[in-house]
Design an enzyme around this catalytic site. Structure first.
Site: not given
Ligand code: BV8
Length: 237
Positions: A69, A96, A114, A227
């Protein structure tokens, strides 16, 4: 609807955004929910890997999953949604997301509920922490101070959120008069509870999402679409 939302933005004195994986989706960062369209989610259950139990059971697998990631995020760029938010210095961005795309877009006020992929710290809590190069992340390794394992500085399921970030996010949501909820299913707590908190404190709620979400039920305005298209229309002068 976009005009009504623009009017709310124009008359708001204190705007806070609450964002999730959908904010970074158009940059090419897989979300949690569309797990079936990309590699590193299909083979694994995120809730299992993103947990202390998952790390204890197979630290190599979990750490390498985060490194995959990290490399993905290092290869992608902020999208127009990140840039539209970064162009508004007074907006406080509660997210988050554990990527650094809002920071790279130039946003100065970012609260990461997070955690972040940009740091590792000692899993035993001895206090050691170090930045990592997400483009070329280090392997699973031991804490140089106490010998326990180092782990990514993200909040796993079952773990409490960082108290300073939580306090700052609560204060921002209590004091805002407009909360923009961007790209989140609003299903993970306690983070998602901030939406109701803002609303109960008198804030108007505008949701930006490609799909219906739990936040839609209490939104004043729900804007359906990506978005990266909607936020520039909403925020750019
Ligand atoms: C806690 C970091 C307690 C890691 C994440 C049972 C057992 C244990 C715990 C629980 C339980 N039941 C409930 C809980 C609580 C649990 C929880 O809420 N679980 C959920 C699943 C029910 N919460 C926790 O465990 C939290 N800790 O409760 O601790 C405690 C208290 C005191 C003392 C000790 C302990 C910790 C939760 C944090 C977990 N970590 N991430 C990592 O990333 O690997 S959560 C993870 O989910 C990410 O942060 C992600 O951001 C977040 C939420 O997901 P979303 O952002 O909403 O992303 P998602 O894919 O779901 O949705 C994307 C949305 O975008 C969709 O709506 C989609 O339509 C939209 N979209 C897509 N593309 C676009 C778009 N919108 C706009 N434009 C687009 N282009």
């Amino acid at each position: 609807m976009i005009d009504a939302a623009r009017t709310l933005v124009g008359s708001a004195a204190r705007i806070v955004t609450f964002s999730g994986a959908g904010l970074s989706a158009e940059s090419g960062v897989p979300t949690f929910r569309d797990a079936d369209t990309n590699g590193f989610w299909t083979d694994y259950d995120p809730a299992k890997l993103a947990s202390p139990e998952g790390f204890a059971e197979d630290p190599e697998l979990v750490y390498n999953w985060y490194n995959e990631r990290r490399r993905n995020i290092a290869e992608v760029q902020p999208n127009p949604a990140h840039l539209a938010l970064a162009a508004q210095p007074d907006i406080i961005n509660v997210t988050q997301n554990i990527d650094d795309l809002l920071h790279r877009a130039g946003a100065k006020r970012v609260i990461q509920l997070h955690g972040t992929l940009a740091t590792d710290h000692c899993n035993a809590g001895c206090g050691f922490q170090e930045s990592v190069n997400i483009a070329d992340p280090p392997p699973l390794r031991s804490c140089p101070d106490c010998g326990n394992r180092l782990r990514p500085s993200v909040v796993w399921f079952g773990e409490r959120l960082p108290s300073r970030a939580w306090a700052e996010a609560e204060e921002a949501c209590l004091g805002c008069d407009l909360l923009l909820v961007v790209g989140t299913a609003a299903e993970v707590y306690p983070a998602a509870g901030l939406i109701g908190l803002a609303q109960r404190s008198g804030a108007r709620i505008v949701v930006v999402n490609t799909n219906p979400s739990a936040a839609g039920e209490i939104a004043d305005i729900e804007l359906t679409g990506p978005a990266g298209e909607i936020l520039p229309m909403l925020l750019n002068p």
